[in-house]
Design a protein around this motif. Structure first.
Motif, PDB file in Angstrom:
ATOM      1  N   SER A   1       0.842  -1.195   0.000  1.00 30.14           N
ATOM      2  CA  SER A   1       0.000   0.000   0.000  1.00 30.14           C
ATOM      3  C   SER A   1       0.873   1.240   0.000  1.00 30.14           C
ATOM      4  N   ILE A   2       0.290   2.331  -0.467  1.00 31.04           N
ATOM      5  CA  ILE A   2       0.938   3.638  -0.431  1.00 31.04           C
ATOM      6  C   ILE A   2      -0.011   4.596   0.274  1.00 31.04           C
ATOM      7  N   THR A   3       0.511   5.352   1.209  1.00 29.62           N
ATOM      8  CA  THR A   3      -0.266   6.359   1.917  1.00 29.62           C
ATOM      9  C   THR A   3       0.306   7.731   1.590  1.00 29.62           C
ATOM     10  N   ILE A   4      -0.557   8.634   1.147  1.00 29.26           N
ATOM     11  CA  ILE A   4      -0.139   9.993   0.805  1.00 29.26           C
ATOM     12  C   ILE A   4      -0.905  10.970   1.695  1.00 29.26           C
ATOM     13  N   SER A   5      -0.181  11.751   2.458  1.00 20.93           N
ATOM     14  CA  SER A   5      -0.785  12.779   3.309  1.00 20.93           C
ATOM     15  C   SER A   5      -0.537  14.136   2.659  1.00 20.93           C
ATOM     16  N   ASP A   6      -1.614  14.833   2.298  1.00 23.80           N
ATOM     17  CA  ASP A   6      -1.519  16.139   1.661  1.00 23.80           C
ATOM     18  C   ASP A   6      -1.510  17.215   2.746  1.00 23.80           C
ATOM     19  N   VAL A   7      -0.354  17.842   2.939  1.00 24.44           N
ATOM     20  CA  VAL A   7      -0.204  18.875   3.976  1.00 24.44           C
ATOM     21  C   VAL A   7      -0.080  20.260   3.339  1.00 24.44           C
ATOM     22  N   THR A   8      -0.571  20.425   2.100  1.00 18.92           N
ATOM     23  CA  THR A   8      -0.453  21.698   1.394  1.00 18.92           C
ATOM     24  C   THR A   8      -1.138  22.819   2.162  1.00 18.92           C
ATOM     25  N   GLU A   9      -2.352  22.568   2.627  1.00 20.15           N
ATOM     26  CA  GLU A   9      -3.083  23.602   3.365  1.00 20.15           C
ATOM     27  C   GLU A   9      -2.400  23.934   4.686  1.00 20.15           C
ATOM     28  N   THR A  10      -1.804  22.928   5.296  1.00 15.41           N
ATOM     29  CA  THR A  10      -1.065  23.174   6.540  1.00 15.41           C
ATOM     30  C   THR A  10       0.115  24.096   6.280  1.00 15.41           C
ATOM     31  N   VAL A  11       0.871  23.809   5.222  1.00 15.04           N
ATOM     32  CA  VAL A  11       2.030  24.646   4.874  1.00 15.04           C
ATOM     33  C   VAL A  11       1.575  26.057   4.529  1.00 15.04           C
ATOM     34  N   THR A  12       0.512  26.182   3.742  1.00 12.39           N
ATOM     35  CA  THR A  12       0.007  27.502   3.342  1.00 12.39           C
ATOM     36  C   THR A  12      -0.415  28.310   4.559  1.00 12.39           C
ATOM     37  N   ASP A  13      -1.107  27.660   5.495  1.00  9.56           N
ATOM     38  CA  ASP A  13      -1.563  28.340   6.714  1.00  9.56           C
ATOM     39  C   ASP A  13      -0.370  28.812   7.549  1.00  9.56           C
ATOM     40  N   LEU A  14       0.636  27.955   7.700  1.00  5.48           N
ATOM     41  CA  LEU A  14       1.816  28.336   8.486  1.00  5.48           C
ATOM     42  C   LEU A  14       2.582  29.474   7.825  1.00  5.48           C
ATOM     43  N   GLU A  15       2.683  29.445   6.507  1.00  6.59           N
ATOM     44  CA  GLU A  15       3.399  30.520   5.800  1.00  6.59           C
ATOM     45  C   GLU A  15       2.667  31.856   5.955  1.00  6.59           C
ATOM     46  N   ALA A  16       1.331  31.832   5.908  1.00  9.32           N
ATOM     47  CA  ALA A  16       0.553  33.060   6.092  1.00  9.32           C
ATOM     48  C   ALA A  16       0.734  33.613   7.506  1.00  9.32           C
ATOM     49  N   ARG A  17       0.709  32.720   8.491  1.00  5.21           N
ATOM     50  CA  ARG A  17       0.917  33.161   9.875  1.00  5.21           C
ATOM     51  C   ARG A  17       2.317  33.708  10.073  1.00  5.21           C
ATOM     52  N   LEU A  18       3.281  33.113   9.394  1.00  6.83           N
ATOM     53  CA  LEU A  18       4.662  33.582   9.500  1.00  6.83           C
ATOM     54  C   LEU A  18       4.793  34.993   8.923  1.00  6.83           C
TER      55      LEU A  18
END
Length: 303
Positions: free
Chosen positions: A162-179
């Protein structure tokens, strides 16, 4: 006549109560012995559990995270599922049974050498038919699918993959905006600090500025952690010994070891009997209170 009617049931109940009490004493004694043995062993399995999961990469926090799991050979590339140009954390799992585990490990090393990858964990355990090996491979994200596909080509009985893919794009975008917001606030505090006229105002601005800088460092650490996880992927391989490749005789007969195991079992049995006798002696007054009336009643019944 009335006494004779009640004498039989009374003897039966008293005997039954005594028997149950003796069984209870024995169970408590044996349970105490078992508890003592377990307590002496401690928590030896804890280190193994921690070691087994030590290589798991921590997940980021904040934002929204989506996880996709694909089993078998359905997943060829992340592009096929519209996941290109996104921040993805990929992990692969392969489980197979092989005839020759050592040859399979050599084959894994050969495949691994073709890529920008490295083996970060190997756990070899068990013997004979019960032998198993767990391998963890770290690979750059761009080569993940290719390496995964090559590893699936290893000869053996494939039990699961099996392959598991976790999409953390929104997490990165949110952190960059807060930064960006925190850095803007930092610039404003620096401007205020330059125009501060007394010590009290200066100290108040310094306090707020230090808090903002701590928030900036925290977010930068989270972004760096996510960047490391998205730049590299992990493939976990579980290898077991197939029944076809297992040796007819798993290990040599060791009579000395068998004798020692039998001796230890005999000693433990003797300890259990000894503990039981000690409990019986300690509770003998209680037993006597039950047994003596029974004996006296039987003697009177004979007369």
């Amino acid at each position: 006549m009335q006494k004779e009617i009640f004498k039989g049931p009374l003897l039966a109940l008293t005997t039954l109560f005594g028997f149950v009490l003796l069984l209870g004493i024995g169970a408590v004694a044996l349970g105490y012995t078992s508890y003592s043995a377990t307590e002496e062993k401690g928590y030896s399995g804890l280190d193994f559990a921690m070691q087994e999961n030590a290589y798991l990469a921590p997940m980021g926090t904040g934002g929204t995270e989506q996880t996709f799991e694909y089993r078998g050979s359905d997943l060829d590339t992340a592009t096929d599922f519209g996941l290109e140009d996104r921040s993805l954390i990929k992990t692969g799992n392969i489980s197979l049974a092989v005839e020759d585990i050592d040859a399979t490990l050599d084959q894994i090393d050969s495949i691994e050498s073709k890529y920008d990858a490295m083996k970060i964990s190997l756990n070899d355990y068990g013997k004979g038919i019960n032998r198993g090996v767990s391998v963890t491979i770290k690979v750059v994200e761009e080569q993940f699918e290719e390496l995964y596909a090559d590893l699936k080509e290893i000869e053996g009985e494939h039990e699961s993959s099996s392959i598991t893919i976790s999409d953390v794009t929104e997490t990165v975008t949110d952190l960059e905006a807060r930064l960006r917001n925190y850095r803007s606030v930092e610039s404003q505090y620096l401007s205020i600090l330059e125009s501060a006229e007394d010590v009290e105002d200066t100290l108040a601005v310094y306090k707020e500025l230090n808090q903002v800088r701590l928030d900036i460092e925290r977010i930068e650490t989270q972004l760096k952690n996510l960047e490391n996880q998205t730049e590299y992927s992990y493939i976990y391989i579980q290898i077991s010994q197939s029944s076809v490749g297992a040796e007819l005789e798993d290990e040599d007969w060791k009579p000395v070891g068998v004798f020692k195991e039998a001796a230890r079992a005999l000693i433990n049995f003797a300890k259990s009997i000894g503990n039981l006798l000690i409990w019986v002696v300690v509770f003998s007054p209680v037993v006597a209170i039950i047994v003596v009336p029974i004996v006296l009643l039987k003697k009177k019944a004979k007369k």
